[in-house]
Scaffold this motif. Structure first.
Motif, PDB file in Angstrom:
ATOM      1  N   THR A  17       0.811  -1.212   0.000  1.00 43.77           N
ATOM      2  CA  THR A  17       0.000   0.000   0.000  1.00 43.77           C
ATOM      3  C   THR A  17       0.846   1.264   0.000  1.00 43.77           C
ATOM      4  OG1 THR A  17      -1.705  -1.190   1.214  1.00 43.77           O
ATOM      5  CG2 THR A  17      -1.840   1.199   1.254  1.00 43.77           C
ATOM      6  N   HIS A  18       1.935   1.284   0.731  1.00 46.97           N
ATOM      7  CA  HIS A  18       2.677   2.517   0.970  1.00 46.97           C
ATOM      8  C   HIS A  18       4.002   2.653   0.234  1.00 46.97           C
ATOM      9  CE1 HIS A  18      -0.049   4.100   3.948  1.00 46.97           C
ATOM     10  NE2 HIS A  18      -0.136   2.875   4.432  1.00 46.97           N
ATOM     11  N   LEU A  19       4.461   1.597  -0.385  1.00 47.92           N
ATOM     12  CA  LEU A  19       5.743   1.676  -1.087  1.00 47.92           C
ATOM     13  C   LEU A  19       5.512   1.609  -2.589  1.00 47.92           C
ATOM     14  CD1 LEU A  19       7.847  -0.750   1.142  1.00 47.92           C
ATOM     15  CD2 LEU A  19       7.612   1.735   1.354  1.00 47.92           C
ATOM     16  N   THR A  20       6.394   2.219  -3.322  1.00 42.18           N
ATOM     17  CA  THR A  20       6.307   2.147  -4.773  1.00 42.18           C
ATOM     18  C   THR A  20       6.797   0.779  -5.230  1.00 42.18           C
ATOM     19  OG1 THR A  20       8.560   2.945  -5.127  1.00 42.18           O
ATOM     20  CG2 THR A  20       6.818   4.623  -4.925  1.00 42.18           C
ATOM     21  N   PRO A  21       6.394   0.369  -6.426  1.00 43.09           N
ATOM     22  CA  PRO A  21       6.921  -0.906  -6.930  1.00 43.09           C
ATOM     23  C   PRO A  21       8.447  -0.929  -6.944  1.00 43.09           C
ATOM     24  CG  PRO A  21       5.073  -0.209  -8.254  1.00 43.09           C
ATOM     25  CD  PRO A  21       5.376   0.934  -7.310  1.00 43.09           C
ATOM     26  N   HIS A  22       9.064   0.206  -7.214  1.00 39.45           N
ATOM     27  CA  HIS A  22      10.531   0.283  -7.230  1.00 39.45           C
ATOM     28  C   HIS A  22      11.117  -0.019  -5.843  1.00 39.45           C
ATOM     29  CE1 HIS A  22      14.578   1.609  -8.133  1.00 39.45           C
ATOM     30  NE2 HIS A  22      14.529   2.402  -7.088  1.00 39.45           N
ATOM     31  N   GLN A  23      10.456   0.447  -4.782  1.00 42.39           N
ATOM     32  CA  GLN A  23      10.955   0.213  -3.429  1.00 42.39           C
ATOM     33  C   GLN A  23      10.825  -1.251  -3.021  1.00 42.39           C
ATOM     34  OE1 GLN A  23       8.418   3.343  -1.802  1.00 42.39           O
ATOM     35  NE2 GLN A  23      10.228   4.203  -0.803  1.00 42.39           N
ATOM     36  N   VAL A  24       9.815  -1.922  -3.549  1.00 45.37           N
ATOM     37  CA  VAL A  24       9.584  -3.331  -3.200  1.00 45.37           C
ATOM     38  C   VAL A  24      10.335  -4.254  -4.152  1.00 45.37           C
ATOM     39  CG1 VAL A  24       7.828  -5.133  -2.958  1.00 45.37           C
ATOM     40  CG2 VAL A  24       7.349  -2.810  -2.178  1.00 45.37           C
ATOM     41  N   ALA A  25      10.424  -3.864  -5.420  1.00 46.38           N
ATOM     42  CA  ALA A  25      11.062  -4.706  -6.443  1.00 46.38           C
ATOM     43  C   ALA A  25      12.540  -4.885  -6.129  1.00 46.38           C
ATOM     44  CB  ALA A  25      10.901  -4.068  -7.811  1.00 46.38           C
ATOM     45  N   GLY A  26      13.043  -5.991  -6.547  1.00 47.38           N
ATOM     46  CA  GLY A  26      14.463  -6.241  -6.382  1.00 47.38           C
ATOM     47  C   GLY A  26      14.841  -6.675  -4.975  1.00 47.38           C
ATOM     48  N   ARG A  27      13.845  -6.863  -4.113  1.00 45.07           N
ATOM     49  CA  ARG A  27      14.188  -7.339  -2.776  1.00 45.07           C
ATOM     50  C   ARG A  27      14.717  -8.760  -2.923  1.00 45.07           C
ATOM     51  NH1 ARG A  27       8.981  -8.409  -3.683  1.00 45.07           N
ATOM     52  NH2 ARG A  27       8.033 -10.239  -2.775  1.00 45.07           N
ATOM     53  N   PRO A  28      15.767  -9.076  -2.236  1.00 44.50           N
ATOM     54  CA  PRO A  28      16.276 -10.450  -2.322  1.00 44.50           C
ATOM     55  C   PRO A  28      15.208 -11.451  -1.891  1.00 44.50           C
ATOM     56  CG  PRO A  28      17.844  -9.009  -1.224  1.00 44.50           C
ATOM     57  CD  PRO A  28      16.567  -8.232  -1.379  1.00 44.50           C
ATOM     58  N   ALA A  29      15.196 -12.590  -2.530  1.00 39.78           N
ATOM     59  CA  ALA A  29      14.180 -13.602  -2.254  1.00 39.78           C
ATOM     60  C   ALA A  29      14.168 -14.005  -0.786  1.00 39.78           C
ATOM     61  CB  ALA A  29      14.409 -14.824  -3.138  1.00 39.78           C
ATOM     62  N   HIS A  30      15.314 -13.915  -0.110  1.00 38.24           N
ATOM     63  CA  HIS A  30      15.371 -14.332   1.292  1.00 38.24           C
ATOM     64  C   HIS A  30      14.836 -13.257   2.240  1.00 38.24           C
ATOM     65  CE1 HIS A  30      19.174 -12.213   0.633  1.00 38.24           C
ATOM     66  NE2 HIS A  30      19.135 -11.927   1.918  1.00 38.24           N
ATOM     67  N   HIS A  31      14.496 -12.076   1.733  1.00 40.00           N
ATOM     68  CA  HIS A  31      13.929 -11.036   2.589  1.00 40.00           C
ATOM     69  C   HIS A  31      12.413 -11.174   2.622  1.00 40.00           C
ATOM     70  CE1 HIS A  31      17.595  -8.209   2.221  1.00 40.00           C
ATOM     71  NE2 HIS A  31      17.725  -9.071   3.199  1.00 40.00           N
ATOM     72  N   CYS A  32      11.883 -11.309   3.803  1.00 44.49           N
ATOM     73  CA  CYS A  32      10.437 -11.425   3.948  1.00 44.49           C
ATOM     74  C   CYS A  32       9.815 -10.038   3.866  1.00 44.49           C
ATOM     75  CB  CYS A  32      10.090 -12.105   5.269  1.00 44.49           C
ATOM     76  SG  CYS A  32      10.493 -11.113   6.730  1.00 44.49           S
ATOM     77  N   ALA A  33       8.491  -9.994   3.793  1.00 45.13           N
ATOM     78  CA  ALA A  33       7.773  -8.720   3.689  1.00 45.13           C
ATOM     79  C   ALA A  33       8.095  -7.809   4.869  1.00 45.13           C
ATOM     80  CB  ALA A  33       6.272  -8.981   3.602  1.00 45.13           C
ATOM     81  N   GLU A  34       8.231  -8.375   6.066  1.00 43.17           N
ATOM     82  CA  GLU A  34       8.533  -7.544   7.230  1.00 43.17           C
ATOM     83  C   GLU A  34       9.915  -6.903   7.103  1.00 43.17           C
ATOM     84  OE1 GLU A  34       8.364  -7.366  12.071  1.00 43.17           O
ATOM     85  OE2 GLU A  34       7.897  -9.249  11.087  1.00 43.17           O
ATOM     86  N   ASP A  35      10.902  -7.638   6.570  1.00 46.51           N
ATOM     87  CA  ASP A  35      12.234  -7.069   6.358  1.00 46.51           C
ATOM     88  C   ASP A  35      12.168  -5.886   5.398  1.00 46.51           C
ATOM     89  OD1 ASP A  35      13.337  -8.997   8.005  1.00 46.51           O
ATOM     90  OD2 ASP A  35      14.057 -10.249   6.336  1.00 46.51           O
ATOM     91  N   VAL A  36      11.408  -6.049   4.310  1.00 46.85           N
ATOM     92  CA  VAL A  36      11.264  -4.976   3.324  1.00 46.85           C
ATOM     93  C   VAL A  36      10.607  -3.766   3.983  1.00 46.85           C
ATOM     94  CG1 VAL A  36      10.104  -4.291   1.175  1.00 46.85           C
ATOM     95  CG2 VAL A  36      11.179  -6.548   1.356  1.00 46.85           C
ATOM     96  N   TRP A  37       9.556  -4.012   4.749  1.00 48.53           N
ATOM     97  CA  TRP A  37       8.844  -2.921   5.420  1.00 48.53           C
ATOM     98  C   TRP A  37       9.760  -2.197   6.412  1.00 48.53           C
ATOM     99  CZ3 TRP A  37       5.232   0.318   4.852  1.00 48.53           C
ATOM    100  CH2 TRP A  37       4.718   1.025   5.928  1.00 48.53           C
ATOM    101  N   GLN A  38      10.429  -2.935   7.268  1.00 52.07           N
ATOM    102  CA  GLN A  38      11.288  -2.312   8.275  1.00 52.07           C
ATOM    103  C   GLN A  38      12.447  -1.542   7.638  1.00 52.07           C
ATOM    104  OE1 GLN A  38      10.641  -1.888  11.379  1.00 52.07           O
ATOM    105  NE2 GLN A  38       8.823  -3.164  11.310  1.00 52.07           N
ATOM    106  N   TYR A  39      13.019  -2.076   6.579  1.00 53.57           N
ATOM    107  CA  TYR A  39      14.092  -1.368   5.874  1.00 53.57           C
ATOM    108  C   TYR A  39      13.584  -0.019   5.380  1.00 53.57           C
ATOM    109  CZ  TYR A  39      17.440   0.003   2.359  1.00 53.57           C
ATOM    110  OH  TYR A  39      18.338   0.725   1.624  1.00 53.57           O
TER     111      TYR A  39
END
Length: 100
Positions: A17-39
């Motif tokens: 909801t709050h991040l752009t596709p660019h901010q979410v895209a490219g996250r390493p497969a081993h990073h869970c959604a919470e890791d992406v959010w907290q980062y």
């Protein structure tokens, strides 16, 4: 950083909801959604992301929509083929049973 104690659904809905596709895209497969959010909360210079309330926002959104996540029976299995580019979740309008 301590755990946010958010449900898996809220942790996935917040970045969707709050991040752009660019901010979410490219996250390493081993990073869970919470890791992406907290980062992104830690690196949010605008403070917009850090001020959101994922649990409350998800509850309000679910009055009209469903947020389907990979652990749901309704999750389209073919999305797994996208690997790291797989969406964190899908917003579905209404509350009818979503076909799996």
């Amino acid at each position: 950083m301590p755990s946010t104690a958010l449900s898996e659904r809220a942790v996935r809905a917040a970045p969707a909801t709050h991040l752009t596709p660019h901010q979410v895209a490219g996250r390493p497969a081993h990073h869970c959604a919470e890791d992406v959010w907290q980062y992104n909360v830690r690196h949010d210079t605008s403070r917009r992301v850090a001020q959101c309330l994922p649990r409350e926002e998800l509850a309000n959104a679910q009055l009209t929509y469903q947020f389907v996540i990979p652990s749901d029976d309704a999750w389209p299995a073919a999305l797994a083929d996208l690997g790291a580019d797989c969406p964190l979740g899908l917003w579905v309008r209404g509350h009818e049973q979503v076909p799996g």
